[in-house]
Scaffold this active site. Structure first.
Site, PDB file in Angstrom:
ATOM      1  CE  LYS A  51       4.157  12.925 -39.685  1.00  0.00           C
ATOM      2  NZ  LYS A  51       5.363  12.348 -40.294  1.00  0.00           N
ATOM      3  CG  ASN A  52       7.467  12.400 -37.236  1.00  0.00           C
ATOM      4  OD1 ASN A  52       6.789  11.824 -38.089  1.00  0.00           O
ATOM      5  ND2 ASN A  52       7.988  13.588 -37.417  1.00  0.00           N
ATOM      6  CB  CYS A 145       9.813  12.389 -50.185  1.00  0.00           C
ATOM      7  SG  CYS A 145      10.557  13.404 -48.914  1.00  0.00           S
ATOM      8  NE  ARG A 150      13.511  12.270 -45.616  1.00  0.00           N
ATOM      9  CZ  ARG A 150      12.261  12.372 -45.128  1.00  0.00           C
ATOM     10  NH1 ARG A 150      11.314  12.891 -45.906  1.00  0.00           N
ATOM     11  NH2 ARG A 150      11.940  11.974 -43.944  1.00  0.00           N
ATOM     12  CG  ASP A 337       9.379  18.047 -39.124  1.00  0.00           C
ATOM     13  OD1 ASP A 337       9.284  17.058 -38.381  1.00  0.00           O
ATOM     14  OD2 ASP A 337      10.018  18.039 -40.197  1.00  0.00           O
ATOM     15  NE  ARG A 429       2.802  11.498 -45.464  1.00  0.00           N
ATOM     16  CZ  ARG A 429       3.945  12.170 -45.220  1.00  0.00           C
ATOM     17  NH1 ARG A 429       4.278  13.213 -45.973  1.00  0.00           N
ATOM     18  NH2 ARG A 429       4.730  11.798 -44.232  1.00  0.00           N
TER      19      ARG A 429
HETATM   20  C1  EPZ Z   1      12.431  12.277 -39.232  1.00  0.00           C
HETATM   21  O1  EPZ Z   1      12.751  11.913 -40.575  1.00  0.00           O
HETATM   22  C2  EPZ Z   1      10.983  12.769 -39.283  1.00  0.00           C
HETATM   23  N1  EPZ Z   1      10.137  11.714 -39.810  1.00  0.00           N
HETATM   24  C3  EPZ Z   1      10.888  13.989 -40.194  1.00  0.00           C
HETATM   25  O2  EPZ Z   1       9.554  14.492 -40.125  1.00  0.00           O
HETATM   26  C4  EPZ Z   1      11.811  15.075 -39.666  1.00  0.00           C
HETATM   27  O3  EPZ Z   1      11.807  16.157 -40.552  1.00  0.00           O
HETATM   28  C5  EPZ Z   1      13.253  14.517 -39.563  1.00  0.00           C
HETATM   29  O4  EPZ Z   1      13.273  13.331 -38.748  1.00  0.00           O
HETATM   30  C6  EPZ Z   1      14.208  15.525 -38.952  1.00  0.00           C
HETATM   31  O5  EPZ Z   1      13.760  15.941 -37.722  1.00  0.00           O
HETATM   32  C7  EPZ Z   1       9.778  10.704 -38.974  1.00  0.00           C
HETATM   33  O6  EPZ Z   1      10.153  10.606 -37.823  1.00  0.00           O
HETATM   34  C8  EPZ Z   1       8.869   9.678 -39.551  1.00  0.00           C
HETATM   35  P1  EPZ Z   1      16.709  12.115 -40.561  1.00  0.00           P
HETATM   36  P2  EPZ Z   1      14.069  11.062 -40.897  1.00  0.00           P
HETATM   37  O7  EPZ Z   1      17.146  10.728 -40.788  1.00  0.00           O
HETATM   38  O8  EPZ Z   1      14.324  10.111 -39.796  1.00  0.00           O
HETATM   39  C9  EPZ Z   1      20.080  12.664 -43.881  1.00  0.00           C
HETATM   40  C10 EPZ Z   1       7.521  15.330 -40.972  1.00  0.00           C
HETATM   41  O9  EPZ Z   1       7.253  16.374 -41.580  1.00  0.00           O
HETATM   42  N2  EPZ Z   1      20.296  11.200 -43.769  1.00  0.00           N
HETATM   43  O10 EPZ Z   1      16.996  12.744 -39.259  1.00  0.00           O
HETATM   44  O11 EPZ Z   1      13.952  10.526 -42.254  1.00  0.00           O
HETATM   45  C11 EPZ Z   1      18.734  12.999 -44.548  1.00  0.00           C
HETATM   46  O12 EPZ Z   1      18.808  12.935 -45.938  1.00  0.00           O
HETATM   47  C12 EPZ Z   1       8.772  14.516 -41.337  1.00  0.00           C
HETATM   48  O13 EPZ Z   1       6.840  14.856 -40.041  1.00  0.00           O
HETATM   49  C13 EPZ Z   1      21.347  10.620 -44.455  1.00  0.00           C
HETATM   50  O14 EPZ Z   1      22.110  11.296 -45.143  1.00  0.00           O
HETATM   51  O15 EPZ Z   1      15.151  12.250 -40.852  1.00  0.00           O
HETATM   52  C14 EPZ Z   1      18.441  14.382 -44.034  1.00  0.00           C
HETATM   53  O16 EPZ Z   1      19.073  15.327 -44.826  1.00  0.00           O
HETATM   54  C15 EPZ Z   1       9.476  15.072 -42.542  1.00  0.00           C
HETATM   55  N3  EPZ Z   1      21.514   9.275 -44.368  1.00  0.00           N
HETATM   56  C16 EPZ Z   1      19.047  14.346 -42.633  1.00  0.00           C
HETATM   57  O17 EPZ Z   1      19.949  13.234 -42.584  1.00  0.00           O
HETATM   58  C17 EPZ Z   1      20.680   8.471 -43.604  1.00  0.00           C
HETATM   59  O18 EPZ Z   1      20.856   7.251 -43.549  1.00  0.00           O
HETATM   60  C18 EPZ Z   1      18.001  14.182 -41.532  1.00  0.00           C
HETATM   61  O19 EPZ Z   1      17.279  13.013 -41.769  1.00  0.00           O
HETATM   62  C19 EPZ Z   1      19.624   9.085 -42.907  1.00  0.00           C
HETATM   63  C20 EPZ Z   1      19.443  10.452 -43.010  1.00  0.00           C
END
Ligand code: EPZ
Length: 469
Positions: A51-52, A145, A150, A337, A429
């Site tokens: 998915k991701n 969410c 996020r 995850d 989803r």
């Molecule tokens: C991706 O989300 C995945 N989603 C998530 O999977 C997964 O949990 C996550 O990476 C971590 O591995 C997709 O790929 C669509 P991040 P993403 O940016 O990119 C903070 C699932 O269950 N952050 O690595 O949104 C954020 O708040 C989903 O399939 C900032 O502070 O994750 C979080 O605490 C859930 N500022 C941390 O970084 C930013 O600009 C990690 O988020 C971006 C992120």
């Protein structure tokens, strides 16, 4: 209308959702999932595309004005939503089973529709490709969410470093590049946190920028490397994807491609846990064991045997479940995850386990529902202390997010009696035909309308006789 079919009860039913009809949004799904526990699984499960990876690669197709054919695309509500967002931006999409054809030649719109983006956080990733192709992008803030706030500040700061002017107005991120050719410029970017999404957004934006971009402290997830390989197959110049330093040399444009998406390591991990928690021996393919190093190491620590058989096949052999501690981290650390599915598993282990969630600030909401099923879990800040119990009992529970719903399904497989899971839209989803695959492995389950649940329904026959308790 191009349809995506979701399999339910081994017969395809066509949701009234469509890849292109941006007005077709799913209504509140009133069905519940009934699972009869003490299951013993047997057989083989086919793992779907990631998915991701698929979501990021669909956004990446916006970079290319020619045909993109994707293989191994999973059937998921999130994929459908990303399709609707691309369609709203003027992209042509054609879906045929696991094949998705995308053509962004007529990418006209730079504004992604709020009602669609608000339903799918990953859609924010289109801001990079839109800016790179059109020099302007207007994308609604995805908002928080169930699992956390996020924010997207790392995405925005990186784009600003590449010369984009970005401001947020009425919940919309407005970004544009001034100058004659409206091209982003290569830059050195250090990410304060190895965010998956920010790395993907900036890597995509840099493919068509003028000059070289370096992303330091980049995310190393396999999905980031898969997106990079997709862009490279279109002619992009990217080095170091999958490491913490990615270097992109911008090119004027990209060309058509045919690409196959990697298997879903989180779906793989979920089925490995299904085998361990039910003390069952099952096999899974196609998988990439290297993408699951931390997960497999923890399963072995807990007491299960995980055997890599043919190149892309894994076998899980059950063992006595021992407690262990888990801390979620960016890849190659233990994936957040998989935190909820492992919590379900550790409820059945001997001893106390401490699970620490470090990636998202609010990803322990499945604890209350697992305790409703007889688990013994206490939460202290971002730590959950799980005391193993001999038996879980079936109960009516509510899914709170995608991976939490998987944890409830896993706990239900091991529980005594019937569990009823509500709010299944979370599950749809991110898991492709989970019920059909579990039924194939011998699980007794059915999805019924909520009201039918009140009138006690008959127990469906299972394909495999359950072990005597
Ligand atoms: C991706 O989300 C995945 N989603 C998530 O999977 C997964 O949990 C996550 O990476 C971590 O591995 C997709 O790929 C669509 P991040 P993403 O940016 O990119 C903070 C699932 O269950 N952050 O690595 O949104 C954020 O708040 C989903 O399939 C900032 O502070 O994750 C979080 O605490 C859930 N500022 C941390 O970084 C930013 O600009 C990690 O988020 C971006 C992120």
């Amino acid at each position: 209308m191009q349809r995506i079919s979701l399999i339910l009860e081994d017969k395809p039913i066509n949701h009234s959702l469509s890849l292109t009809d941006t007005n077709a949004l799913p209504g509140e799904d009133k069905s519940v999932l009934q699972i009869w526990g003490r299951a013993s699984l047997k057989g083989h499960v086919k793992i779907s595309g990631a998915k991701n990876s698929a979501l990021a690669i669909m956004a990446g197709a916006l970079l290319c004005p020619e045909d993109c054919r994707l293989h191994n695309v999973p059937s998921l509500v999130d994929i459908m939503r990303m399709g609707q967002i691309l369609s709203a931006l003027g992209v042509k999409l054609e879906n045929n089973g696991e094949i998705l054809d995308i053509n962004a030649r007529h990418l006209g719109q730079s504004q992604a529709p709020y009602e669609l983006v608000s339903q799918l956080r990953a859609s924010f990733f289109v801001i990079g490709p839109l800016l790179a192709r059109l020099g302007v992008a207007r994308v609604p803030l995805p908002g928080g969410c169930a699992i956390g706030a996020r924010p997207v500040d790392l995405h925005v700061r990186g784009l600003q470093a590449m010369g984009a002017e970005v401001h947020i107005d009425h919940g919309i991120v407005h970004a544009y590049v001034s100058g004659n050719n409206r091209k982003l410029k290569g830059a050195k970017i250090y990410l304060d946190y190895p965010s998956v999404g920010a790395t993907e957004t900036l890597m995509m934006a840099a493919t068509l920028a003028e000059g070289e971009t370096t992303i330091e402290n980049a995310a190393q997830e396999p999905e980031v490397a898969d997106l990079a390989n997709f862009c490279i197959a279109m002619g992009a110049k990217i080095r170091g994807a999958g490491t913490n330093t990615i270097i992109v040399s911008g090119v004027p444009n990209l060309h058509s491609v045919e690409y196959s998406i990697i298997p879903d390591r989180i779906e793989t991990g979920t089925f490995l846990v299904a085998g361990a928690i039910t003390h069952s021996e099952i096999t899974l393919s196609s998988v990439v064991p290297d993408h699951l190093t931390a997960v497999i190491a923890k399963l072995r620590e807990i007491g299960a045997k995980v055997i890599a058989e043919e190149p892309n096949c894994l076998r899980i052999v059950p063992g006595r479940l021992r407690a262990t501690d888990i801390e979620t981290l960016p890849y190659p650390g233990f994936p957040t995850d998989m935190q909820a599915p492992f919590m379900a598993l550790l409820t059945k282990s001997e001893g106390d386990s401490v699970i620490t969630e470090t990636v998202f600030e609010n990803r322990l909401s499945h604890v209350a529902e697992l305790n409703r099923m007889g688990a013994d879990i206490r939460v202290k800040g971002n730590h959950a202390i799980v005391r193993g119990v001999p038996l879980l009992s079936g109960a009516p529970v509510v899914a709170t997010d995608l991976r939490a719903s998987a944890a409830l399904v896993l706990a239900a497989l091991a529980a005594e009696g019937k569990t009823t899971i509500q709010r299944l839209h979370h599950l749809d989803r991110g898991y492709d035909n989970l019920e059909g695959k579990l039924r194939q492995l011998g699980v007794r389950l059915q999805r019924v309308q909520e009201e039918a649940e009140e009138e006690e329904t008959s127990v469906p026959e299972s394909k495999v006789t359950a072990p005597s308790p």
